[in-house]
Write a protein that holds these residues in place. Structure first.
Motif, PDB file in Angstrom:
ATOM      1  N   SER A   1       2.490  -4.169   6.475  1.00  0.00           N
ATOM      2  CA  SER A   1       1.045  -3.925   6.457  1.00  0.00           C
ATOM      3  C   SER A   1       0.258  -5.098   7.032  1.00  0.00           C
ATOM      4  O   SER A   1      -0.679  -4.915   7.807  1.00  0.00           O
ATOM      5  CB  SER A   1       0.571  -3.624   5.032  1.00  0.00           C
ATOM      6  OG  SER A   1       1.109  -2.416   4.570  1.00  0.00           O
TER       7      SER A   1
ATOM      8  N   ILE B   1      -2.268  -5.263  10.180  1.00  0.00           N
ATOM      9  CA  ILE B   1      -3.631  -5.793  10.108  1.00  0.00           C
ATOM     10  C   ILE B   1      -3.862  -6.802  11.233  1.00  0.00           C
ATOM     11  O   ILE B   1      -4.921  -6.798  11.882  1.00  0.00           O
ATOM     12  CB  ILE B   1      -3.886  -6.438   8.734  1.00  0.00           C
ATOM     13  CG1 ILE B   1      -3.944  -5.353   7.644  1.00  0.00           C
ATOM     14  CG2 ILE B   1      -5.183  -7.244   8.738  1.00  0.00           C
ATOM     15  CD1 ILE B   1      -3.994  -5.894   6.233  1.00  0.00           C
TER      16      ILE B   1
ATOM     17  N   ILE C   1      -4.873   0.082  12.744  1.00  0.00           N
ATOM     18  CA  ILE C   1      -5.547   0.563  11.538  1.00  0.00           C
ATOM     19  C   ILE C   1      -4.783   1.735  10.930  1.00  0.00           C
ATOM     20  O   ILE C   1      -4.585   1.806   9.711  1.00  0.00           O
ATOM     21  CB  ILE C   1      -6.998   0.970  11.867  1.00  0.00           C
ATOM     22  CG1 ILE C   1      -7.829  -0.267  12.215  1.00  0.00           C
ATOM     23  CG2 ILE C   1      -7.638   1.720  10.696  1.00  0.00           C
ATOM     24  CD1 ILE C   1      -9.189   0.044  12.787  1.00  0.00           C
TER      25      ILE C   1
ATOM     26  N   VAL D   1      -1.848   0.728   8.990  1.00  0.00           N
ATOM     27  CA  VAL D   1      -2.157   0.107   7.701  1.00  0.00           C
ATOM     28  C   VAL D   1      -2.460   1.166   6.646  1.00  0.00           C
ATOM     29  O   VAL D   1      -1.910   1.146   5.541  1.00  0.00           O
ATOM     30  CB  VAL D   1      -3.356  -0.867   7.832  1.00  0.00           C
ATOM     31  CG1 VAL D   1      -3.765  -1.395   6.459  1.00  0.00           C
ATOM     32  CG2 VAL D   1      -3.001  -2.024   8.744  1.00  0.00           C
TER      33      VAL D   1
END
Length: 395
Positions: free
Chosen positions: A45, A49, A347, A350
């Protein structure tokens, strides 16, 4: 022109391949290292980002410094950071380090990979925007989309093949492919002057026109990530498959999707040459159809057909939103727009795993239902915007 397009295609393919080589090997590596499953999610994750944050930055740098230098920097950074990530894992597997130090090094090095990959993705898309105009833009972005899609599909497959030798071998291959792509880009991509000589104008993601295509991109990538993240769980539960049979089924399904994406993008490049809006609208119909079949069927053959239908839809929607975003901005803003498109990928990487796995625990059908609803809303909004623009012209 063919040399430029071919080298851009390979650059994007190599970048996406390098990114997707990591995901399949993280679960077994985390367990070999004696770490928690949540640590794997944290590493992946935070890397995503970093990708989302750095993509617009690299896009703007490419407007100011030129596309080729940023692509080359991206591959240099990708190869070095991938080597450092492999070294940290090797150190952990051989008990050179552990605990908080190992976790910190894995997060930092994985984040570096996520930070450098969008340098290639955003600059390559912006370069394609520079060398195509009008109707050619959709065909040019289909090349980018094809490279993206093939990297998404074949990255995990190649990683699986290399794990036969050893768990770290996919990363070694990632280092090799980054170096090879650097050499190809250095030799084959022509140097071009920066499109602007001063500070690049900022691109507002909410500006009219652009926001619609970025939203379409987010829906498309959420759909792709949903199938990758929860597909294995869903098909295993629906068909009562063993883990090995599930892995084979999902691998074949993703290969069907990849083949369909490639077929649709060749059709778009060679014959259709549609503008972004009709590509997205037709693609959304295919995508919607695949979601419905995933939800209502319990037959393996229908699932394979659904994978193919999904590939047809995403194979139209990906070049559609890329070309639409590119055509929505000026020549001086191509890098900024391409950076935002690359950020959308980060995005989605994530938010989608966390959202879909949580929803899956509530009911296994909800993630596919969510994608179907998002596609319907996106299509309705796009049709509504078109209708309003027509009425405005008529008035």
């Amino acid at each position: 022109m063919n040399r430029i397009r071919g080298s851009i295609f390979f650059s994007v393919f190599a970048a996406m391949l390098g990114l997707m080589l990591i995901a399949p090997i993280m679960p077994p590596l985390i367990r070999e290292l004696g770490m928690k499953e949540s640590h794997s999610g944290l590493i992946i994750s935070l890397g995503s980002i970093a990708m989302a944050v750095m993509a617009p930055v690299w896009g703007r740098f490419s407007d100011l410094k030129g596309r080729k230098p940023i692509i080359l920097i991206g591959f240099i950074g990708m190869s070095i950071s991938c080597a450092l990530f492999a070294l940290a894992l090797y150190g952990g597997l051989n008990a050179w380090m552990g605990g908080g130090l190992l976790l910190t090094l894995l997060i930092v090095t994985r984040s570096l990979i996520g930070a450098f990959i969008p340098a290639v993705l955003s600059s390559s898309q912006a370069y394609m925007g520079d060398v195509t105009e009008g109707e050619e833009r959709g065909s040019g972005m289909a090349i980018i989309s094809a490279a993206n899609g093939l990297g998404l599909v074949f990255g995990p497959a190649i990683a699986g093949a290399f794990t036969i030798i050893g768990l770290l071998w996919p990363l070694y291959f990632g280092i090799f492919i980054a170096i090879a792509a650097f050499i190809i880009a250095l030799l084959l991509i022509p140097a071009a002057k920066p499109v602007i000589q001063d500070k690049p104008p900022k691109v507002n993601p909410f500006q009219r026109g652009l926001r619609m295509y970025l939203a379409a991109g987010l829906v498309t990538m959420v759909g792709i990530m949903t199938l990758q993240v929860i597909g294995g769980f869903y098909f295993q539960d629906q068909l009562n498959l063993s883990p090995a049979a599930t892995a084979r089924m999902v691998s074949f399904g993703l290969m069907f999707s990849g083949a369909a994406m490639l077929i649709m993008q060749v059709i778009q490049m060679k014959w259709l040459k549609w503008q972004p809006r009709p590509m997205i609208l037709l693609g959304s119909l295919f995508l919607m159809g695949s979601m419905v079949l995933f939800l209502v069927s319990t037959q393996l053959s229908i699932y394979y057909f659904s994978f193919f239908l999904f590939g047809m839809g995403s194979g139209l929607m990906m070049p559609g939103f890329m070309a639409g975003a590119s055509l929505s901005v000026s020549k001086e803003q191509q890098g900024g727009a391409a950076g935002l498109v690359a950020a959308i990928q980060g995005i989605s990487a994530v938010i989608t795993p966390l959202l879909t796995t949580t929803l899956y625990q509530v009911d296994k059908h909800i993630p596919f239902m969510l994608v179907a609803i998002l596609v319907v809303v996106m299509g309705a909004v796009m049709l509504g915007v078109r209708k309003n623009q027509t009425h405005s012209v008529a008035g």
